[in-house]
Write a protein that holds these residues in place. Sequence first.
Motif, PDB file in Angstrom:
ATOM      1  N   GLY A  41       0.790  -1.224   0.000  1.00 22.01           N
ATOM      2  CA  GLY A  41       0.000   0.000   0.000  1.00 22.01           C
ATOM      3  C   GLY A  41       0.819   1.270   0.000  1.00 22.01           C
ATOM      4  O   GLY A  41       0.291   2.358   0.245  1.00 22.01           O
ATOM      5  N   ARG A  42       2.120   1.146  -0.313  1.00 18.46           N
ATOM      6  CA  ARG A  42       2.987   2.331  -0.329  1.00 18.46           C
ATOM      7  C   ARG A  42       3.093   2.960  -1.719  1.00 18.46           C
ATOM      8  O   ARG A  42       3.760   3.974  -1.880  1.00 18.46           O
ATOM      9  CB  ARG A  42       4.393   1.954   0.161  1.00 18.46           C
ATOM     10  N   ALA A  43       2.452   2.354  -2.710  1.00 19.90           N
ATOM     11  CA  ALA A  43       2.516   2.869  -4.073  1.00 19.90           C
ATOM     12  C   ALA A  43       1.196   2.605  -4.771  1.00 19.90           C
ATOM     13  O   ALA A  43       0.461   1.673  -4.418  1.00 19.90           O
ATOM     14  CB  ALA A  43       3.662   2.202  -4.848  1.00 19.90           C
ATOM     15  N   ALA A  44       0.894   3.447  -5.750  1.00 18.81           N
ATOM     16  CA  ALA A  44      -0.279   3.245  -6.595  1.00 18.81           C
ATOM     17  C   ALA A  44       0.082   2.310  -7.738  1.00 18.81           C
ATOM     18  O   ALA A  44       1.255   1.959  -7.941  1.00 18.81           O
ATOM     19  CB  ALA A  44      -0.760   4.593  -7.136  1.00 18.81           C
ATOM     20  N   ASP A  45      -0.919   1.893  -8.497  1.00 18.96           N
ATOM     21  CA  ASP A  45      -0.629   1.201  -9.747  1.00 18.96           C
ATOM     22  C   ASP A  45       0.289   2.099 -10.576  1.00 18.96           C
ATOM     23  O   ASP A  45       0.125   3.322 -10.612  1.00 18.96           O
ATOM     24  CB  ASP A  45      -1.918   0.925 -10.517  1.00 18.96           C
ATOM     25  N   THR A  46       1.248   1.475 -11.248  1.00 16.78           N
ATOM     26  CA  THR A  46       2.290   2.237 -11.953  1.00 16.78           C
ATOM     27  C   THR A  46       2.559   1.612 -13.307  1.00 16.78           C
ATOM     28  O   THR A  46       2.657   0.393 -13.431  1.00 16.78           O
ATOM     29  CB  THR A  46       3.602   2.248 -11.144  1.00 16.78           C
ATOM     30  N   LEU A  47       2.679   2.456 -14.325  1.00 14.81           N
ATOM     31  CA  LEU A  47       3.115   2.013 -15.644  1.00 14.81           C
ATOM     32  C   LEU A  47       4.516   2.540 -15.874  1.00 14.81           C
ATOM     33  O   LEU A  47       4.733   3.754 -15.912  1.00 14.81           O
ATOM     34  CB  LEU A  47       2.169   2.516 -16.733  1.00 14.81           C
ATOM     35  N   VAL A  48       5.465   1.623 -16.006  1.00 12.16           N
ATOM     36  CA  VAL A  48       6.876   1.965 -16.208  1.00 12.16           C
ATOM     37  C   VAL A  48       7.229   1.776 -17.679  1.00 12.16           C
ATOM     38  O   VAL A  48       6.887   0.755 -18.282  1.00 12.16           O
ATOM     39  CB  VAL A  48       7.790   1.062 -15.349  1.00 12.16           C
ATOM     40  N   PHE A  49       7.933   2.743 -18.244  1.00 11.68           N
ATOM     41  CA  PHE A  49       8.524   2.593 -19.569  1.00 11.68           C
ATOM     42  C   PHE A  49      10.041   2.533 -19.440  1.00 11.68           C
ATOM     43  O   PHE A  49      10.633   3.206 -18.588  1.00 11.68           O
ATOM     44  CB  PHE A  49       8.160   3.762 -20.480  1.00 11.68           C
TER      45      PHE A  49
END
Length: 230
Positions: A41-49
Amino acid sequence: MSHPPGPPARAPALDLVDWGRTAYADAWRRQEELVAARNDGRAADTLVFTEHDPVFTLGVRRGAEQNLLWDPAELARRGIALVTTNRGGDITYHGPGQIVGYPIVHLAPRKDLHAYLRFLEEVMIASVARFGLAAGRNPGKTGIWIGKRKIAAIGVAVKKWTTFHGFALNVNTDLAPFTGIIPCGITAADGTVTSMHLELGRPVDLAAVKRTLAAEFRARLPEFFAGATA
């Protein structure tokens, strides 16, 4: 009895980050850190390039190593690393000019990996369409294709239903290294590998493709989760 439409689905929080060019092993480690942060719960959904230094990666499919055609001396001569991973799929190539996307997304509201793979395909099909390319699926094979030419590969993994690894879209990729493998187990009879550059006959702006992929991903993610109750 008809029912009035409910409120529109609210877009899930999604962070977007670009790591630039990375060594594969370093990007894998950073993904693992993001997955742990998402599950805690320390990060949101993330899209990495990212774009990777030249590397062949082996997935967990049995016999994937048999689809490597070059020996260690040839790999060293060409400056291509070899990494065994924990993603799904067979062997593939990553290198400069290829956009790799690593979605770190918590799938607990819809625990359906097959639907998630189809979602990633839809994102890329819609994205390349914006550049004038008509891509689609190849029955029984993951990824997206233009006819019998594969333009993007997908291989994912999950931990506690948070995804990592992801997709690789050939934009301005040097396709020569694909001759050192049987990519994703695709034989010459099955088809070949292509890129946006090759299909369009010109280089393509990587930043524009990333913006398009991010927009399609963000727009379609609520639809994916809505499918859990459809």
